[in-house]
Scaffold this active site. Structure first.
Site, PDB file in Angstrom:
ATOM      1  N   ARG A 255      15.939  32.510  26.222  1.00 31.30           N
ATOM      2  CA  ARG A 255      17.084  33.284  26.654  1.00 31.30           C
ATOM      3  C   ARG A 255      16.746  35.001  26.757  1.00 31.30           C
ATOM      4  O   ARG A 255      17.554  35.552  27.655  1.00 31.30           O
ATOM      5  CB  ARG A 255      18.186  33.025  25.731  1.00 31.30           C
ATOM      6  CG  ARG A 255      18.124  33.674  24.371  1.00 31.30           C
ATOM      7  CD  ARG A 255      19.059  32.704  23.254  1.00 31.30           C
ATOM      8  NE  ARG A 255      18.630  31.365  23.105  1.00 31.30           N
ATOM      9  CZ  ARG A 255      19.304  30.621  22.319  1.00 31.30           C
ATOM     10  NH1 ARG A 255      20.483  31.216  21.656  1.00 31.30           N
ATOM     11  NH2 ARG A 255      18.903  29.541  22.291  1.00 31.30           N
TER      12      ARG A 255
ATOM     13  N   LYS B  11       7.124  26.697  15.167  1.00 23.66           N
ATOM     14  CA  LYS B  11       7.392  25.291  15.356  1.00 23.66           C
ATOM     15  C   LYS B  11       6.319  24.398  14.258  1.00 23.66           C
ATOM     16  O   LYS B  11       5.571  24.760  14.356  1.00 23.66           O
ATOM     17  CB  LYS B  11       7.522  24.744  16.611  1.00 23.66           C
ATOM     18  CG  LYS B  11       8.174  25.484  17.756  1.00 23.66           C
ATOM     19  CD  LYS B  11       8.039  24.568  19.112  1.00 23.66           C
ATOM     20  CE  LYS B  11       8.841  25.715  20.189  1.00 23.66           C
ATOM     21  NZ  LYS B  11      10.179  24.856  19.982  1.00 23.66           N
TER      22      LYS B  11
END
Length: 472
Positions: A321, A247
């Protein structure tokens, strides 16, 4: 037994006593309609107090002493959605130190007490605490207990999210879960490090193996034989660098909140256990850090899941996820009546609905209806979004069963939910909440910072479905 609290603080609601000062609540333009003492009415008129929402006015006594306060509730004829349901939370900041009571709350007493108690929250673990102590006296002990239970759950979630990652890594999250379990007589089993592979939890291991603290699965159980099995699953990514798909620094600033799903399910579990709901409860939290190191999982890797499908990693920043997939598979293996998962999963959910309105995904229409009604009733907004079957095609990839990050960026919250659905057995009622976990702008009931979303509505539905046995 008082509700468990992660950080000890005085609860702002107390029993009604003789030494509390009154707060008169007025809607806009109601000063002439509410039964006020003559001197209070005269003071309100002189000061031009009209009952505008959030307006506050201290009332002096005959000799200049403090005699009470006036607080505005706004235009009661306007739609309820245009008025803040917890405007009374502002009183926790506005009132001078001391003990107060609501003089004319009427049927809204519980809502105002809850708003006040939530509005009193401050995260002061790493700074000098404020000196002012403001308390609200409530004469209904049952109401006070109910509010304390809910606020304890909300504040637990807030505390956990607000705590920085150097103080709230996987081991610390385990310690908090252990404390919560111990307080309510629940059991906690922890599977960590290489044992995750031995217990067939490969995705949790893959995501967390590069961190200094070992990845782990926290498995809390409060067995209640004969009761409905309800399993809560919370994403516990204690910090998310994005992994090798790193990020930018600006996107990492709030990544201490990436365990917000875990924080919220722990807050909900507190409410359930404290209320004694007739639930055979299980809480599963994959607690990891998504870090960068030589052994980090890579873009292009193909990982085996607990359930069987292989997953191509097309973005290491879509790690939540992955850990949830193994946890959801494990949850379904004992066929619970209901599985609830909560996760700070996608930026797409924020683009679609903003930070304050979490999307709910479920294929159980009855459950969706119950949650919608509860969300409206308790002022804990949710919005159902579709599990649109044609979008499952976006999860396809030529070299594995699934991709964790479909190309193109369209429908990101929906495709993430559809990914999770692949790991939930079709016969099991399931709902997924893609929460932000953060209040970006101060509200009457909440300062800027970590925030619980959806758990008050969920608790309301669960309490209606599974009340304590002695209340049936």
């Amino acid at each position: 037994m008082a509700p468990y609290r992660f950080i000890s603080r005085d609860f702002p609601l107390v029993s009604q006593g003789e030494d509390s000062l009154p707060i008169w609540l007025l809607g806009k333009g109601e000063a002439g309609q509410v039964d006020l003492p003559a001197q209070v009415r005269q003071w309100a008129d002189s000061a031009g107090f009209t009952g505008t929402e959030g307006r506050f006015l201290l009332v002096p006594g005959g000799e200049g002493e403090l005699a009470g306060a006036l607080f505005g509730l706004g235009d009661r004829d306007s739609p309820s959605r245009e008025r803040h349901p917890f405007i009374a939370g502002k009183l926790a900041d506005l009132l001078p130190e001391g003990t107060w009571h609501l003089e004319n709350a009427g049927s809204d007493a519980a809502r105002h007490a809850l708003g006040f108690a939530m509005g009193a929250y401050r995260f002061e673990t790493f700074r000098k605490p404020r000196d002012k102590s403001v308390r609200l006296a409530v004469d209904d002990s049952s109401l006070r207990d109910d509010v304390e239970r809910i606020v304890a759950g909300v504040d637990l979630a807030r505390d956990l999210i607000n705590t920085p990652a150097n103080h709230m890594g996987p081991a610390a999250l385990e310690a908090v879960t252990h404390g919560l379990a111990g307080h309510y007589g629940a059991d906690l089993t922890v599977t960590s490090g290489e044992k995750l592979l031995a217990h067939n939890l490969p995705l949790i291991h893959a995501v967390g193996r590069a961190a200094a603290e070992a990845p782990r699965l926290l498995d809390l159980r409060l067995a209640r034989p004969g009761a409905a099995k309800v399993t809560l699953v919370g994403k516990g990514v204690c910090f998310d660098t994005g992994g090798l798909d790193l990020k930018p620094s600006s996107s990492m600033l709030l990544m201490k909140k990436d365990m917000g799903g875990a924080a919220n399910v722990l807050g909900l579990a507190l409410m359930i256990m404290d209320a004694g709901l007739d639930i055979d409860l299980r809480v599963l939290i994959p607690a990891v850090e998504n870090s960068v190191a030589g052994n980090a999982f890579r873009p292009g890797d193909i990982l085996q899941s607990r359930k069987g499908p292989t997953i191509q990693v097309d973005n290491t920043d879509a790690e939540g996820r992955l850990v949830l997939a193994d946890a959801l598979t494990l949850a379904c293996e004992e066929s619970p009546a209901l599985v609830i998962d909560m996760a700070t999963l996608t930026g797409a959910a924020r683009v679609a609905l903003g930070p304050e309105l979490p999307p709910l995904f479920t294929d159980d229409d009855a459950l969706a209806g119950e949650l919608a009604g509860a969300a409206e009733a308790v002022g804990d907004p949710l919005w159902r979004m579709p599990l649109y079957p044609p979008y499952k095609a976006m999860l396809e990839t030529p070299v594995a069963d699934l991709t964790n990050a479909p190309a193109g960026g369209f429908a990101g919250a929906i495709t993430a939910a559809l990914f999770l659905q692949q790991f939930v057995e079709p016969h099991i009622s399931w709902c997924h909440f893609d929460i932000f976990g953060w209040m970006p702008k101060a509200q009457p009931h909440a300062p800027i910072g970590g925030q619980a979303y959806g758990i008050r509505a969920l608790f309301t539905v669960l309490a209606q479905r599974y009340p304590p046995r002695d209340l049936r």
